[in-house]
Structures are given as C-alpha cells and as structure tokens.
Design an enzyme around this catalytic site. Sequence first.
Site, PDB file in Angstrom:
ATOM      1  N   GLY A   1       0.709  -1.062  -0.130  1.00 27.47           N
ATOM      2  CA  GLY A   1      -0.246  -0.196  -0.021  1.00 27.47           C
ATOM      3  C   GLY A   1       0.795   1.369   0.171  1.00 27.47           C
TER       4      GLY A   1
ATOM      5  N   THR B   1      -4.678   5.893  13.232  1.00 26.06           N
ATOM      6  CA  THR B   1      -4.814   7.219  12.559  1.00 26.06           C
ATOM      7  C   THR B   1      -5.312   8.523  13.645  1.00 26.06           C
ATOM      8  OG1 THR B   1      -6.554   8.341  10.841  1.00 26.06           O
ATOM      9  CG2 THR B   1      -7.137   6.429  11.772  1.00 26.06           C
ATOM     10  N   ASP B   2      -5.155   9.686  12.876  1.00 33.22           N
ATOM     11  CA  ASP B   2      -5.691  10.864  13.714  1.00 33.22           C
ATOM     12  C   ASP B   2      -7.117  10.974  14.060  1.00 33.22           C
ATOM     13  OD1 ASP B   2      -5.736  11.598  11.127  1.00 33.22           O
ATOM     14  OD2 ASP B   2      -5.065  13.520  11.588  1.00 33.22           O
ATOM     15  N   GLU B   3      -7.830  10.227  12.884  1.00 33.57           N
ATOM     16  CA  GLU B   3      -8.935  10.302  12.751  1.00 33.57           C
ATOM     17  C   GLU B   3     -10.059   9.820  13.803  1.00 33.57           C
ATOM     18  OE1 GLU B   3     -11.012   9.799   8.716  1.00 33.57           O
ATOM     19  OE2 GLU B   3      -9.087  10.299   7.964  1.00 33.57           O
TER      20      GLU B   3
ATOM     21  N   TYR C   1     -15.082   4.295   8.801  1.00 31.73           N
ATOM     22  CA  TYR C   1     -13.466   3.991   8.745  1.00 31.73           C
ATOM     23  C   TYR C   1     -12.868   4.209  10.162  1.00 31.73           C
ATOM     24  CZ  TYR C   1      -8.517   5.380   8.311  1.00 31.73           C
ATOM     25  OH  TYR C   1      -7.245   5.515   8.495  1.00 31.73           O
TER      26      TYR C   1
ATOM     27  N   LYS D   1     -11.021   1.940  13.117  1.00 30.96           N
ATOM     28  CA  LYS D   1      -9.523   1.924  13.408  1.00 30.96           C
ATOM     29  C   LYS D   1      -9.581   2.077  15.037  1.00 30.96           C
ATOM     30  CE  LYS D   1      -6.366   2.368  11.169  1.00 30.96           C
ATOM     31  NZ  LYS D   1      -5.385   1.309  10.562  1.00 30.96           N
TER      32      LYS D   1
ATOM     33  N   HIS E   1     -18.686  15.219   7.253  1.00 31.41           N
ATOM     34  CA  HIS E   1     -17.516  15.314   7.049  1.00 31.41           C
ATOM     35  C   HIS E   1     -16.677  16.053   8.325  1.00 31.41           C
ATOM     36  CE1 HIS E   1     -14.714  17.145   3.573  1.00 31.41           C
ATOM     37  NE2 HIS E   1     -14.055  16.454   4.422  1.00 31.41           N
TER      38      HIS E   1
HETATM   39  N1  LIG Z   1      -2.859   7.536   4.131  1.00 31.25           N
HETATM   40  C1  LIG Z   1      -2.953   8.271   5.199  1.00 31.25           C
HETATM   41  O1  LIG Z   1      -3.035   9.516   5.218  1.00 31.25           O
HETATM   42  C2  LIG Z   1      -3.256   7.713   6.573  1.00 31.25           C
HETATM   43  C3  LIG Z   1      -3.068   8.458   7.711  1.00 31.25           C
HETATM   44  C4  LIG Z   1      -3.198   7.841   8.985  1.00 31.25           C
HETATM   45  C5  LIG Z   1      -3.227   6.784   9.141  1.00 31.25           C
HETATM   46  N2  LIG Z   1      -3.183   5.845   7.716  1.00 31.25           N
HETATM   47  C6  LIG Z   1      -3.074   4.264   8.074  1.00 31.25           C
HETATM   48  O2  LIG Z   1      -2.014   3.759   7.809  1.00 31.25           O
HETATM   49  C7  LIG Z   1      -2.213   2.528   7.186  1.00 31.25           C
HETATM   50  C8  LIG Z   1      -1.948   2.568   5.845  1.00 31.25           C
HETATM   51  O3  LIG Z   1      -2.442   3.095   5.002  1.00 31.25           O
HETATM   52  P1  LIG Z   1      -2.256   3.671   3.373  1.00 31.25           P
HETATM   53  O4  LIG Z   1      -2.810   5.039   3.051  1.00 31.25           O
HETATM   54  O5  LIG Z   1      -0.831   3.004   2.889  1.00 31.25           O
HETATM   55  O6  LIG Z   1      -3.514   2.681   2.714  1.00 31.25           O
HETATM   56  P2  LIG Z   1      -3.461   1.879   1.311  1.00 31.25           P
HETATM   57  O7  LIG Z   1      -4.936   1.899   1.144  1.00 31.25           O
HETATM   58  O8  LIG Z   1      -2.825   2.587   0.459  1.00 31.25           O
HETATM   59  O9  LIG Z   1      -2.998   0.487   1.837  1.00 31.25           O
HETATM   60  C9  LIG Z   1      -3.597  -0.342   2.682  1.00 31.25           C
HETATM   61  C10 LIG Z   1      -2.859  -1.756   2.092  1.00 31.25           C
HETATM   62  O10 LIG Z   1      -3.443  -2.715   2.832  1.00 31.25           O
HETATM   63  C11 LIG Z   1      -3.716  -3.856   2.117  1.00 31.25           C
HETATM   64  N3  LIG Z   1      -4.988  -4.615   2.533  1.00 31.25           N
HETATM   65  C12 LIG Z   1      -6.083  -4.186   2.737  1.00 31.25           C
HETATM   66  N4  LIG Z   1      -6.936  -5.260   3.225  1.00 31.25           N
HETATM   67  C13 LIG Z   1      -6.015  -6.265   3.533  1.00 31.25           C
HETATM   68  C14 LIG Z   1      -6.342  -7.488   4.094  1.00 31.25           C
HETATM   69  N5  LIG Z   1      -7.485  -7.813   4.365  1.00 31.25           N
HETATM   70  N6  LIG Z   1      -5.455  -8.242   4.097  1.00 31.25           N
HETATM   71  C15 LIG Z   1      -4.199  -7.917   3.624  1.00 31.25           C
HETATM   72  N7  LIG Z   1      -3.747  -6.859   3.140  1.00 31.25           N
HETATM   73  C16 LIG Z   1      -4.791  -5.971   3.189  1.00 31.25           C
HETATM   74  C17 LIG Z   1      -4.014  -3.304   0.685  1.00 31.25           C
HETATM   75  O11 LIG Z   1      -3.917  -4.319  -0.321  1.00 31.25           O
HETATM   76  C18 LIG Z   1      -3.008  -2.200   0.568  1.00 31.25           C
HETATM   77  O12 LIG Z   1      -1.715  -2.660   0.103  1.00 31.25           O
HETATM   78  C19 LIG Z   1      -3.723   2.350   7.367  1.00 31.25           C
HETATM   79  O13 LIG Z   1      -3.716   1.498   8.711  1.00 31.25           O
HETATM   80  C20 LIG Z   1      -4.258   3.683   7.638  1.00 31.25           C
HETATM   81  O14 LIG Z   1      -5.572   3.418   8.382  1.00 31.25           O
HETATM   82  C21 LIG Z   1      -3.265   6.239   6.629  1.00 31.25           C
END
Ligand SMILES: NC(=O)c1ccc[n+]([C@@H]2O[C@H](COP(=O)([O-])OP(=O)(O)OC[C@H]3O[C@@H](n4cnc5c(N)ncnc54)[C@H](O)[C@@H]3O)[C@@H](O)[C@H]2O)c1
Length: 338
Positions: A11, A119-121, A146, A150, A272
């Site tokens: 991801g 996440t901060d959310e 979502y 989390k 939102h």
């Molecule tokens: N992107 C942001 O701004 C942000 C901010 C705060 C927290 N987060 C957290 O960081 C983490 C990564 O976020 P991201 O932006 O890289 O998300 P993303 O959606 O790009 O990546 C998520 C990955 O998890 C994999 N995945 C989903 N369901 C799965 C399952 N059942 N089994 C195995 N793999 C699975 C997907 O294939 C993907 O590769 C998450 O936990 C998200 O909640 C993201």
Amino acid sequence: MRRILVTGGAGFIGSAFVREFHRDFELLVIDNLDYSGDALRIRETGVPLLEVDIRDKETLMEMVEDFHPDAIVHFAAQTHVDRSIVDPEPFFSTNVMGTLNLLQAALETGVRRFIHISTDEVYGDLPPGSDEKFTEESPLRPSSPYSSSKASADLMVQSFVRTYGLPVLIVRPSNCYGPWQYPEKLIPYSILRLLNGEPIALYGRGENIRTWLHVDDCVRGIRIVMERGEIGEIYNLGSDEERRNIDVARLIVRYMGLDENWIEFVNDRPGHDFRYALNTSKIRSLGWEPEISFEEGLRETVRWYIENREWLELKYSEVAGFVKRWQYRALKFLNKHK
Ligand SMILES: NC(=O)c1ccc[n+]([C@@H]2O[C@H](COP(=O)([O-])OP(=O)(O)OC[C@H]3O[C@@H](n4cnc5c(N)ncnc54)[C@H](O)[C@@H]3O)[C@@H](O)[C@H]2O)c1
C-alpha cells in the site's frame, strides 16, 4: 530488531516503509493486493511479498510462525472514508477482525515489537474557530465507519498489552501525501483530474482543514517509535502544516501551471470532519521531527505524478467508476435527509 513483517506493505505508506528501510532489515511483506495495493510499489526493492489476507487466520498464523519476525509493523487496512460510508463491512472485517488475527499470531509466535498503525481520525474532529490539538490522552470520538473501525482496533490492541503483555505500540499519523498514493485521496485524485482536463472537485467550500505529513517523514517516525518508543504507549505523528483543502487545491493548480478556474465545489461528504490537528511533542521527544516542508513536498509530489502518469492512468477508470457510484449514492442520501 532484524526480521520485520510488514502487513499492507504493497500500500501507500507500507511500501514507503519498505523502500526506505529494506537495506537495514530483513523484511517480508504480506498484503492481499486489494484495490489499493500494488506490488509495483516495492518491485525494485526485491523484498518478498506473500499474497495473504489478514482475515484468513489459519494462513496468517502459519505464515507468521514460519517467518518468526522480531517485529510486526501493521499497515494493512481498508483506508478510504468515502468507501466506508458506502460499505462499512470490509472495514470492520479487515481493520478489526484482521487485526485481531494478527495480534493472536504475534502472541503465539512471540515478537519483540508490534507496531500498530492507527490514525488521527480516531479523535474525531475539531470545530471551526478552535485552536486545540489532540494529545494521545484525548478521548476517542470517531465520526466515520473508517475511523470507528480504527478506534475499535486501537482499544483491542491496548487490551492485548494489558492482558497478555504483548509488546505493542500505537502510532497515530495525520494525513499523508507523496508518491504512489492511490488516486482516490485528495492530492493524487486532484492531480489526476487536472491531467485529464477536469477541474479539481472539492467537498463543500473546501474549508475543511487537514495537517499534511510527507510519507517519508511518516515512515521515519514509525521507525523511531519501533526503535525508541515505550511499550504500551501511543504516539501521535504529524507536522504543523495545517492547510484548508482549498489552499491545497490552489497550490496544486499553481504547480501545474493552471489557475483557480480549475477548482470546483461538489456536495459535501456526510459527517465530514472539519479539522484534525495533533500535539506531537511525545514523538518529538524521541528525536523525530518532519524534514520536508509542505510546499516542497507537494511540488515534488506533483512532479512525481506527472512523470508517472501511466501508473496514475492505470487506476483511473476504477477510481472514476467508484466516484460516480459514490456521488450518486451521496446525492440520494443528501436529498433524503434535506
Ligand atoms: N494515508 C494516510 O493519510 C493515513 C493517515 C493516517 C493513518 N493511516 C493508516 O496507515 C495505514 C496504511 O494506509 P495507506 O494510506 O498506506 O493505505 P492503502 O490503502 O494505500 O494501503 C493499505 C494496504 O493494505 C492492504 N490490505 C487491505 N485489506 C487487506 C487484508 N484484508 N489483508 C491484507 N492486506 C490488506 C491493501 O492491499 C493495501 O496494500 C492504514 O492502517 C491507515 O489506516 C493512513
């Protein structure tokens, strides 16, 4: 810490972690290559990727036992708020039940660190006019399916520290941006629309505020928590780069050589969140601070997407299809609740 299992390593953030640190550790990625996962993101690192779904407990248990990691960094999740509003179920099955499977596998095998990426959310939002920031002690008040999935996982993870002594640390990052982000999120989606000759579509009046963290700063923070953080503790991870969405859009059109006529407003997302902001003194006391300013990071990010337009285009039809279905449902919802 030598052997690290990275869930969701195909991801956006997980792959940045893999690209940044694959020379320093022995990494193994597990990812079910769901719509937002893409093995291309880590192809050049040579890090092995096993296509495993964290909801499949039996396979997960076997795999974790075989690899026997020193640490698990858990990124895998369903991550898009809009999708969680349309269909919450996968958010709870992956983010809660999948995390439970992983905690149990970690317990069974015995790991030195389990880094749970939250996440901060989970804190909910701050109202207009407030200059408050969330600390790690702020109550959890998630607004969307979502963020509530989390927050549920965070509570479960904390209970594993207390009940079983599992060495877990929680990291709560703010909004991340940078290369390779799936183009359903604000910044890559806006760039994609402009590249296709369509204006940026902002929810409401674009007044909502987010704190932006470059993905490379984010993964450096996660490593510092893994190496220097205290077991059982939570660490907020964010910059001071607060921006209204309209100001982010203005910068994007400017960096693409366009003007503000390329920004339009669409119906707001139900529920939102208005503003997120984090107090990050705890992680800064471990020696972390962001190195990339928002303007510099965004300019380079715009450049990356333009240079990698092919990758962006590959995702286009899928994202556009989802957005159309989502807008249709959101409109129906909004009309019903007028
Ligand atoms: N992107 C942001 O701004 C942000 C901010 C705060 C927290 N987060 C957290 O960081 C983490 C990564 O976020 P991201 O932006 O890289 O998300 P993303 O959606 O790009 O990546 C998520 C990955 O998890 C994999 N995945 C989903 N369901 C799965 C399952 N059942 N089994 C195995 N793999 C699975 C997907 O294939 C993907 O590769 C998450 O936990 C998200 O909640 C993201």
